[in-house]
Design a protein around this motif. Structure first.
Motif, PDB file in Angstrom:
ATOM      1  N   ALA A 126       0.792  -1.312   0.176  1.00 24.03           N
ATOM      2  CA  ALA A 126      -0.086   0.025  -0.064  1.00 24.03           C
ATOM      3  C   ALA A 126       0.973   1.196  -0.022  1.00 24.03           C
ATOM      4  O   ALA A 126       0.444   2.224  -0.688  1.00 24.03           O
ATOM      5  N   LEU A 127       2.128   0.867   0.530  1.00 22.35           N
ATOM      6  CA  LEU A 127       2.945   2.406   0.615  1.00 22.35           C
ATOM      7  C   LEU A 127       3.694   2.468  -0.611  1.00 22.35           C
ATOM      8  O   LEU A 127       3.708   3.772  -0.992  1.00 22.35           O
ATOM      9  N   ALA A 128       3.919   1.284  -1.429  1.00 23.57           N
ATOM     10  CA  ALA A 128       4.374   1.626  -2.986  1.00 23.57           C
ATOM     11  C   ALA A 128       3.306   2.231  -3.569  1.00 23.57           C
ATOM     12  O   ALA A 128       3.673   2.949  -4.379  1.00 23.57           O
ATOM     13  N   ARG A 129       1.882   1.811  -3.391  1.00 26.56           N
ATOM     14  CA  ARG A 129       1.048   2.518  -4.285  1.00 26.56           C
ATOM     15  C   ARG A 129       0.823   3.947  -3.958  1.00 26.56           C
ATOM     16  O   ARG A 129       0.782   4.755  -4.987  1.00 26.56           O
ATOM     17  N   LEU A 130       1.017   4.112  -2.716  1.00 21.28           N
ATOM     18  CA  LEU A 130       0.879   5.325  -2.257  1.00 21.28           C
ATOM     19  C   LEU A 130       1.829   6.458  -2.920  1.00 21.28           C
ATOM     20  O   LEU A 130       1.690   7.560  -3.295  1.00 21.28           O
ATOM     21  N   ILE A 131       3.189   6.161  -2.840  1.00 19.80           N
ATOM     22  CA  ILE A 131       4.378   6.999  -3.329  1.00 19.80           C
ATOM     23  C   ILE A 131       4.253   6.878  -4.857  1.00 19.80           C
ATOM     24  O   ILE A 131       4.411   8.017  -5.441  1.00 19.80           O
ATOM     25  N   ALA A 132       3.809   6.100  -5.374  1.00 20.18           N
ATOM     26  CA  ALA A 132       3.605   6.125  -6.932  1.00 20.18           C
ATOM     27  C   ALA A 132       2.446   7.325  -7.402  1.00 20.18           C
ATOM     28  O   ALA A 132       2.713   7.789  -8.478  1.00 20.18           O
ATOM     29  N   GLN A 133       1.667   7.581  -6.365  1.00 20.29           N
ATOM     30  CA  GLN A 133       0.475   8.611  -6.719  1.00 20.29           C
ATOM     31  C   GLN A 133       1.017  10.110  -7.119  1.00 20.29           C
ATOM     32  O   GLN A 133       0.583  10.829  -7.678  1.00 20.29           O
ATOM     33  N   ASP A 134       2.193  10.179  -6.326  1.00 23.10           N
ATOM     34  CA  ASP A 134       2.853  11.536  -6.547  1.00 23.10           C
ATOM     35  C   ASP A 134       1.936  12.590  -6.071  1.00 23.10           C
ATOM     36  O   ASP A 134       1.886  13.769  -6.706  1.00 23.10           O
TER      37      ASP A 134
END
Ligand code: ATP
Length: 192
Positions: A126-134
């Motif tokens: 979920a954190l990987a997805r979060l940072i990808a959102q920019d």
């Protein structure tokens, strides 16, 4: 455009119960705020109000900038291998899933279906997805739950980097969190 998140005199009612009232905050670029308080005090409800997902009983919210919300619903397809589940969102976000998979230490899990991941591995995903959102405004609901010590330190680093780059982080957490200049909003102080 500079990110901004402000709330004025928020009150929240759930069912017949008023959870909190008189909550105001004003977060500009680089600001980090931890929402603290015991179970059931209304931390998740406050985050959902700030995200625009729940209507406040009273008060107003002003947002400038895109919001990324991290909560217990990671929105990753449980049937897909992790790499493909993250790549689905990365395509929409115009991001590189591989880079964020590496950052969160998930390389060895790329071929594992999301439903088989442990609680901490799902939180890392979920954190990987979060940072990808920019997105400039991060609303994080219990981001540390399930993380081991290394994951916890990594999450603190991600928040610190996000704020150093001009982002805003509002974090609901039972646990103390080390982030530069993080303020605390003790929600119990606003219980009726
Ligand atoms: N849809 C709803 N209808 C009625 N009551 C609700 C609803 N959703 C949540 N509540 C109640 O509102 C209160 C606050 O819930 P919330 O999830 O915001 O608390 P929290 O501080 O995030 O709790 P925790 O630390 O346990 O995650 C709880 O007592 C909960 O049962």
């Amino acid at each position: 455009m500079q990110a901004h998140l402000a709330a004025t005199d928020l009150a929240c009612r759930r069912g017949e119960r008023l959870l909190f009232r008189g909550v105001s905050l004003d977060l500009g670029p680089g600001a980090a705020c931890r929402v603290a308080g015991p179970n059931g005090i209304g931390k998740t409800s406050l985050i959902r109000i700030l995200a625009g997902l729940l209507r406040p009983f009273a008060g107003t919210v002003e947002r400038r900038g895109a919001i990324a919300l991290l909560d217990e619903r990671h929105a990753l397809d449980p049937q897909l291998p992790l790499g493909r589940a993250l790549a689905f969102w990365a395509r929409l976000d115009g991001a590189s899933a591989r880079e964020h998979i590496r950052r969160l230490g998930l390389e060895k899990l790329e071929d594992v279906p999301v439903r088989y991941l442990s609680t901490g591995q799902k939180k890392r995903a979920a954190l990987a997805r979060l940072i990808a959102q920019d997105a400039p405004i991060w609303l994080l609901d219990e981001p540390l739950n399930g993380l081991d010590r290394q994951g916890l330190a990594l999450c603190e680093t991600l928040v610190a980097e996000h704020c150093a780059a001009g982002g805003i982080a509002l974090v609901a957490s039972h646990q103390e969190m080390a982030a530069p200049a993080m303020t605390t909003l003790a929600l119990a102080d606003f219980a009726p």
